[in-house]
Write a protein that holds these residues in place. Structure first.
Motif, PDB file in Angstrom:
ATOM      1  N   ASN A  69      18.410  74.532 -14.715  1.00 23.36           N
ATOM      2  CA  ASN A  69      17.714  75.375 -15.699  1.00 23.36           C
ATOM      3  C   ASN A  69      18.645  76.350 -16.415  1.00 23.36           C
ATOM      4  O   ASN A  69      18.193  77.133 -17.246  1.00 23.36           O
ATOM      5  N   ASN A  70      19.922  76.287 -16.103  1.00 24.45           N
ATOM      6  CA  ASN A  70      20.902  77.090 -16.847  1.00 24.45           C
ATOM      7  C   ASN A  70      21.705  76.242 -17.820  1.00 24.45           C
ATOM      8  O   ASN A  70      22.650  76.728 -18.444  1.00 24.45           O
ATOM      9  N   GLY A  71      21.358  74.946 -17.915  1.00 26.31           N
ATOM     10  CA  GLY A  71      22.053  74.068 -18.837  1.00 26.31           C
ATOM     11  C   GLY A  71      23.300  73.430 -18.286  1.00 26.31           C
ATOM     12  O   GLY A  71      24.021  72.732 -19.013  1.00 26.31           O
ATOM     13  N   ASN A  72      23.585  73.640 -17.009  1.00 27.73           N
ATOM     14  CA  ASN A  72      24.762  73.036 -16.390  1.00 27.73           C
ATOM     15  C   ASN A  72      24.456  71.602 -15.974  1.00 27.73           C
ATOM     16  O   ASN A  72      23.318  71.268 -15.637  1.00 27.73           O
ATOM     17  N   SER A  73      25.474  70.742 -15.972  1.00 23.76           N
ATOM     18  CA  SER A  73      25.287  69.337 -15.614  1.00 23.76           C
ATOM     19  C   SER A  73      26.019  69.027 -14.316  1.00 23.76           C
ATOM     20  O   SER A  73      27.220  69.309 -14.190  1.00 23.76           O
ATOM     21  N   GLU A  74      25.268  68.460 -13.360  1.00 25.18           N
ATOM     22  CA  GLU A  74      25.837  68.093 -12.067  1.00 25.18           C
ATOM     23  C   GLU A  74      25.344  66.691 -11.691  1.00 25.18           C
ATOM     24  O   GLU A  74      24.475  66.518 -10.849  1.00 25.18           O
TER      25      GLU A  74
END
Length: 303
Positions: A269-274
């Protein structure tokens, strides 16, 4: 039971005690009982048991007329106890049916789920297209093939809004409840919000463990909202890891296909991709369930 004198006092004042007991001994059930036990009862025993015979007839008539009785939901029965006439009370067919329904409902634990799933059945699940037919067939196959200790993968129901995914999960749970199997259905987005609040309540592990240990778990609407890394890895990931290790059947419903859910879970939900962590979650989902794609019109918009 009230003393006989009080009961008789409440009767029609125009009737004498003799008239009342004349009616008691004229009762067909009383006559049949006395005839069945005629070799075990003396005249003195019958005289001593008059109050019990009266109690039986009185309570029977109250039950038949729907009036308040000494044991609501139960019907009186004449019995022999220690050589004496006695009255016992047995549950009515209606009470037994009600108790069976309540026991069934207790086997289905619902968290934040719509009320309509309480009455969902596979018999009422109509198949107007190939996707719904495949979903129903998968549901029937699971219900017929499930047995405790024998791992059978659950179902991952994917499809657009309103095609009947939630209803089908409820129907499966209800069918399993008929077989004495406990299950837990959870609306996952609401559960995720609740788990955030569990941190302040200091109940995170307790609430998470209760879910992960359910004999049958159904996660409804997974992927509806973006998850924080903590919710994805420490809540959902822990639940799925445990269930995979213990081989506990797990069901899912989602608007995303499995491939689409992989991409969705990769984005927090912070826009980070994992992507690697998302793939780890999906490995467990694929082990625990088999995807069935549902298509059709939005049934919620039908009048």
């Amino acid at each position: 039971m009230e003393p006989l004198r009080k009961l008789l006092k409440n009767q029609n004042s125009e009737k004498t005690t003799e008239q009342i007991f004349s009616e008691v001994f004229a009762d067909q059930d009383v006559k049949a009982f006395l005839n069945t036990n005629r070799d075990r009862l003396t005249d003195e025993d019958i005289q001593r048991g008059r109050s019990k015979l009266y109690e039986y007839v009185h309570e029977k008539h109250l039950a038949q007329n729907g009036a308040p009785s000494v044991a609501p939901g139960y019907t009186p029965r004449l019995v022999m106890s220690a050589g004496q006439i006695d009255v016992t009370y047995v549950p009515t067919a209606q009470l037994l049916k009600q108790q069976a329904l309540q026991a069934k409902q207790r086997r289905v634990s619902k968290r934040y789920m719509p009320k309509f799933i309480e009455h969902a059945t596979l018999d009422d699940y109509y198949t107007n297209n190939e996707g719904r037919a495949a979903a129903l067939n998968a549901a029937v196959k699971f219900v017929n093939g499930y047995s405790k200790g024998n791992f059978v993968p659950g179902i991952y129901l994917s499809g657009s809004f309103g095609v009947g995914k939630t209803y089908l999960l409820g129907a499966i749970a209800n069918e399993l409840a008929d077989q004495g199997v406990n299950s837990m259905l959870i609306h996952f987005p609401t559960f995720a919000v609740n788990m955030k609040g569990s941190i302040a309540r200091h109940t995170t592990e307790q609430e998470r463990d209760e879910v992960k240990q359910a004999p049958i778990l159904m996660l409804d609407d997974i992927g509806a909202d973006a998850l924080s890394p903590w919710l994805r890895d420490e809540v959902l990931g822990v639940i799925l890891e445990y269930r995979m290790q213990e081989e506990l059947p797990t069901f899912f419903s989602s608007n995303f296909s499995m491939d689409e859910l992989t991409d969705h879970l990769a984005q927090d939900n912070n826009g980070n991709s994992e992507p690697l962590k998302a793939q780890r979650i999906m490995e467990r989902i694929r082990f625990l369930s088999r995807e069935v794609r549902m298509v059709g019109p939005n049934l919620r918009t039908k009048g």
